[in-house]
Design a protein around this motif. Structure first.
Motif, PDB file in Angstrom:
ATOM      1  N   LEU A 274       0.826  -1.205   0.000  1.00  0.00           N
ATOM      2  CA  LEU A 274       0.000   0.000   0.000  1.00  0.00           C
ATOM      3  C   LEU A 274       0.862   1.258   0.000  1.00  0.00           C
ATOM      4  O   LEU A 274       0.537   2.234  -0.668  1.00  0.00           O
ATOM      5  N   GLY A 275       1.968   1.229   0.731  1.00  0.00           N
ATOM      6  CA  GLY A 275       2.876   2.373   0.739  1.00  0.00           C
ATOM      7  C   GLY A 275       3.479   2.620  -0.630  1.00  0.00           C
ATOM      8  O   GLY A 275       3.577   3.766  -1.082  1.00  0.00           O
ATOM      9  N   GLU A 276       3.850   1.556  -1.318  1.00  0.00           N
ATOM     10  CA  GLU A 276       4.401   1.687  -2.673  1.00  0.00           C
ATOM     11  C   GLU A 276       3.343   2.191  -3.644  1.00  0.00           C
ATOM     12  O   GLU A 276       3.628   3.005  -4.521  1.00  0.00           O
ATOM     13  N   ALA A 277       2.121   1.729  -3.503  1.00  0.00           N
ATOM     14  CA  ALA A 277       1.038   2.177  -4.367  1.00  0.00           C
ATOM     15  C   ALA A 277       0.784   3.666  -4.159  1.00  0.00           C
ATOM     16  O   ALA A 277       0.601   4.417  -5.121  1.00  0.00           O
ATOM     17  N   GLN A 278       0.765   4.099  -2.908  1.00  0.00           N
ATOM     18  CA  GLN A 278       0.539   5.516  -2.625  1.00  0.00           C
ATOM     19  C   GLN A 278       1.676   6.363  -3.195  1.00  0.00           C
ATOM     20  O   GLN A 278       1.439   7.425  -3.762  1.00  0.00           O
ATOM     21  N   ALA A 279       2.905   5.897  -3.068  1.00  0.00           N
ATOM     22  CA  ALA A 279       4.050   6.622  -3.600  1.00  0.00           C
ATOM     23  C   ALA A 279       3.966   6.736  -5.124  1.00  0.00           C
ATOM     24  O   ALA A 279       4.259   7.785  -5.692  1.00  0.00           O
ATOM     25  N   ALA A 280       3.526   5.685  -5.781  1.00  0.00           N
ATOM     26  CA  ALA A 280       3.385   5.696  -7.241  1.00  0.00           C
ATOM     27  C   ALA A 280       2.306   6.687  -7.670  1.00  0.00           C
ATOM     28  O   ALA A 280       2.479   7.425  -8.630  1.00  0.00           O
ATOM     29  N   ILE A 281       1.220   6.701  -6.922  1.00  0.00           N
ATOM     30  CA  ILE A 281       0.133   7.633  -7.245  1.00  0.00           C
ATOM     31  C   ILE A 281       0.577   9.068  -7.000  1.00  0.00           C
ATOM     32  O   ILE A 281       0.340   9.955  -7.820  1.00  0.00           O
TER      33      ILE A 281
ATOM     34  N   GLY B 121       3.570  10.221  -7.093  1.00  0.00           N
ATOM     35  CA  GLY B 121       4.559  10.566  -8.099  1.00  0.00           C
ATOM     36  C   GLY B 121       3.940  10.912  -9.437  1.00  0.00           C
ATOM     37  O   GLY B 121       4.432  11.771 -10.159  1.00  0.00           O
ATOM     38  N   SER B 122       2.820  10.295  -9.765  1.00  0.00           N
ATOM     39  CA  SER B 122       2.172  10.572 -11.050  1.00  0.00           C
ATOM     40  C   SER B 122       1.358  11.859 -11.004  1.00  0.00           C
ATOM     41  O   SER B 122       1.017  12.403 -12.041  1.00  0.00           O
ATOM     42  N   GLU B 123       1.066  12.378  -9.799  1.00  0.00           N
ATOM     43  CA  GLU B 123       0.309  13.626  -9.669  1.00  0.00           C
ATOM     44  C   GLU B 123       1.209  14.841  -9.723  1.00  0.00           C
ATOM     45  O   GLU B 123       0.747  15.953  -9.832  1.00  0.00           O
ATOM     46  N   ALA B 124       2.512  14.629  -9.646  1.00  0.00           N
ATOM     47  CA  ALA B 124       3.453  15.757  -9.610  1.00  0.00           C
ATOM     48  C   ALA B 124       3.657  16.364 -10.973  1.00  0.00           C
ATOM     49  O   ALA B 124       3.381  15.909 -11.995  1.00  0.00           O
TER      50      ALA B 124
END
Length: 50
Positions: free
Chosen positions: A38-45, A47-50
Motif C-alpha cells: 500500500l505504501g508503494e502504491a501511494q508513492a506511485a500515485i 509521483g504521477s500527480e506531480a
C-alpha cells in the motif's frame, strides 16, 4: 462478529493488525508485506500527480 478485511489483499484480519495511513485516512492490513504494498502504491500515485 466483526468481519474486517485487509485493505490490500482482502484477507480476514486476525490479531496482528497493522494500521497504515493513506491519504490522511487510516486503513488496516494483515501483514508487513501488505503495508509495504500500500505504501508503494501511494508513492506511485503521488509521483504521477506531480
Amino acid at each position: 462478529m466483526d468481519d474486517r478485511t485487509c485493505a490490500a489483499c482482502d484477507c480476514e484480519l486476525e490479531t496482528d493488525i497493522i494500521t497504515v495511513t493513506l491519504g490522511g485516512r487510516a486503513v488496516e492490513v494483515c501483514c508487513q508485506d501488505c503495508a509495504l504494498l500500500l505504501g508503494e502504491a501511494q508513492a506511485a500515485i503521488a509521483g504521477s500527480e506531480a
